[in-house]
Design a protein around this motif. Structure first.
Motif, PDB file in Angstrom:
ATOM      1  N   UNK A   1      17.494  37.763  12.699  1.00  0.00           N
ATOM      2  CA  UNK A   1      18.387  37.280  11.503  1.00  0.00           C
ATOM      3  C   UNK A   1      17.369  36.784  10.785  1.00  0.00           C
ATOM      4  N   UNK A   2      16.911  37.705   9.756  1.00  0.00           N
ATOM      5  CA  UNK A   2      15.699  37.282   8.759  1.00  0.00           C
ATOM      6  C   UNK A   2      16.043  36.072   8.114  1.00  0.00           C
ATOM      7  N   UNK A   3      17.359  35.628   7.667  1.00  0.00           N
ATOM      8  CA  UNK A   3      17.648  34.582   7.133  1.00  0.00           C
ATOM      9  C   UNK A   3      17.551  33.118   7.793  1.00  0.00           C
ATOM     10  N   UNK A   4      17.050  33.328   9.047  1.00  0.00           N
ATOM     11  CA  UNK A   4      16.958  32.134   9.645  1.00  0.00           C
ATOM     12  C   UNK A   4      15.750  32.229  10.260  1.00  0.00           C
ATOM     13  N   UNK A   5      14.861  33.362  10.199  1.00  0.00           N
ATOM     14  CA  UNK A   5      13.582  33.480  10.787  1.00  0.00           C
ATOM     15  C   UNK A   5      13.642  33.673  12.201  1.00  0.00           C
TER      16      UNK A   5
ATOM     17  N   UNK B   1      21.745  39.737   6.175  1.00  0.00           N
ATOM     18  CA  UNK B   1      21.226  40.909   6.774  1.00  0.00           C
ATOM     19  C   UNK B   1      21.235  40.452   8.387  1.00  0.00           C
ATOM     20  N   UNK B   2      21.374  41.591   9.400  1.00  0.00           N
ATOM     21  CA  UNK B   2      21.079  41.507  10.739  1.00  0.00           C
ATOM     22  C   UNK B   2      20.197  42.891  10.827  1.00  0.00           C
ATOM     23  N   UNK B   3      19.238  42.662  11.445  1.00  0.00           N
ATOM     24  CA  UNK B   3      18.204  43.712  11.561  1.00  0.00           C
ATOM     25  C   UNK B   3      17.904  43.804  13.151  1.00  0.00           C
ATOM     26  N   UNK B   4      17.319  45.199  13.446  1.00  0.00           N
ATOM     27  CA  UNK B   4      16.669  45.245  14.652  1.00  0.00           C
ATOM     28  C   UNK B   4      15.062  45.161  14.411  1.00  0.00           C
ATOM     29  N   UNK B   5      14.314  44.266  15.161  1.00  0.00           N
ATOM     30  CA  UNK B   5      12.983  44.188  14.822  1.00  0.00           C
ATOM     31  C   UNK B   5      12.081  44.820  15.905  1.00  0.00           C
TER      32      UNK B   5
END
Ligand SMILES: [Cu+2]
Length: 267
Positions: A182-186, A210-214
């Motif tokens: 969750x990029x917006x929560x780091x 956004x939700x991403x797969x890292x």
């Protein structure tokens, strides 16, 4: 009351995005994201500081000892007391100023914050996350508050959460290693087959993020983009009521695959 998604689509962060915006991190919408940001900025600042110091030494001495000013070369092995002392001091300054400091701060953050999971008294919102090539599935307990029962709410790609509540995720994977990000929560944590990983967050601002797969998880890794939809408490309840109603009709409870969830223990 019907839940209206279009109201939340107005995410000011995504509007007027110019080239310069690429240099800024996405907007922090969590109570603890600033801890990670601090580490990032601290590391960047210290690296710039020591990089400048090295450049000053490199170019400064090249200038001062240019052959026009020093026609007679001076050879040294750098093993004089003064040289050893200066080298050691710079090494120690880098080690304690960067390595030891960020290790200590990040350890404290982990122990005091990120591993302090919400207690039952805090009534966290609980979500099970299933990663698979190439999709996220979010499982919310239905009205019974229990996971892996017929009234669970299952949603692909979209994660609906309320603002100002502690949220606990338990995450697993169906196939390979993914990473729930969750990029917006780091925050990010690996999704590992055969294992349950955990993460918690408290969100501060409604909107769509956004939700991403890292974790590079295969050819269609890029498809693992999801949407984090942060609702006001009121909208969240409206969404949940509506989703529960739909789940009653849509859940294919005859299919054993439906029950991929699990009950929560204390682990
Ligand atoms: Cu993935």
């Amino acid at each position: 009351m019907m839940f209206d998604l279009s109201r939340l689509m107005m995410n000011p962060w995504k509007m007027n995005a110019g080239l310069l915006d690429a240099f800024y991190p996405p907007k922090d919408i969590s109570t603890n994201g600033h801890l990670i940001d601090f580490l990032f900025y601290y590391t960047t600042a210290m690296n710039i500081f020591f990089f400048t110091l090295v450049c000053l030494g490199l170019f400064g001495f090249s200038y001062l000892y240019h052959h026009k000013r020093h026609p007679k070369p001076y050879y040294t092995h750098g093993n004089k007391k003064k040289q050893i002392l200066i080298t050691t001091l710079i090494g120690l300054a880098v080690f304690f100023g960067i390595d030891a400091t960020i290790t200590s701060i990040s350890n404290q953050d982990l122990v005091n914050t990120f591993w302090k999971f919400p207690t039952e008294e805090e009534k966290p919102v609980k979500v099970e996350v299933l990663a698979q090539q190439w999709m996220w599935t979010f499982r919310h307990p239905g009205e019974d508050g229990e996971f892996n029962t017929a009234d669970d709410i299952l949603v692909n790609h979209d994660l609906h959460l309320p603002v100002n509540r502690k949220i606990e995720f338990r995450i697993t994977s169906k196939d390979v290693i993914h990473s729930f990000y969750l990029p917006n929560t780091r925050l990010k944590v690996d999704a590992i087959p055969g294992r349950v990983t955990r993460m918690w967050v408290e969100l501060t601002e409604p909107g769509v993020y956004d939700i991403a797969c890292a974790e590079m998880c295969g050819t269609h890794h890029y498809l693992m983009k999801g949407r984090l939809i942060v609702h006001s408490e009121e909208d969240y309840l409206a969404w949940k009521a509506e989703a529960s109603r739909i789940a009653k009709y849509e859940n294919d409870t005859d299919n054993p695959e439906f029950y991929w969830g699990w009950k929560w223990g204390n682990n």
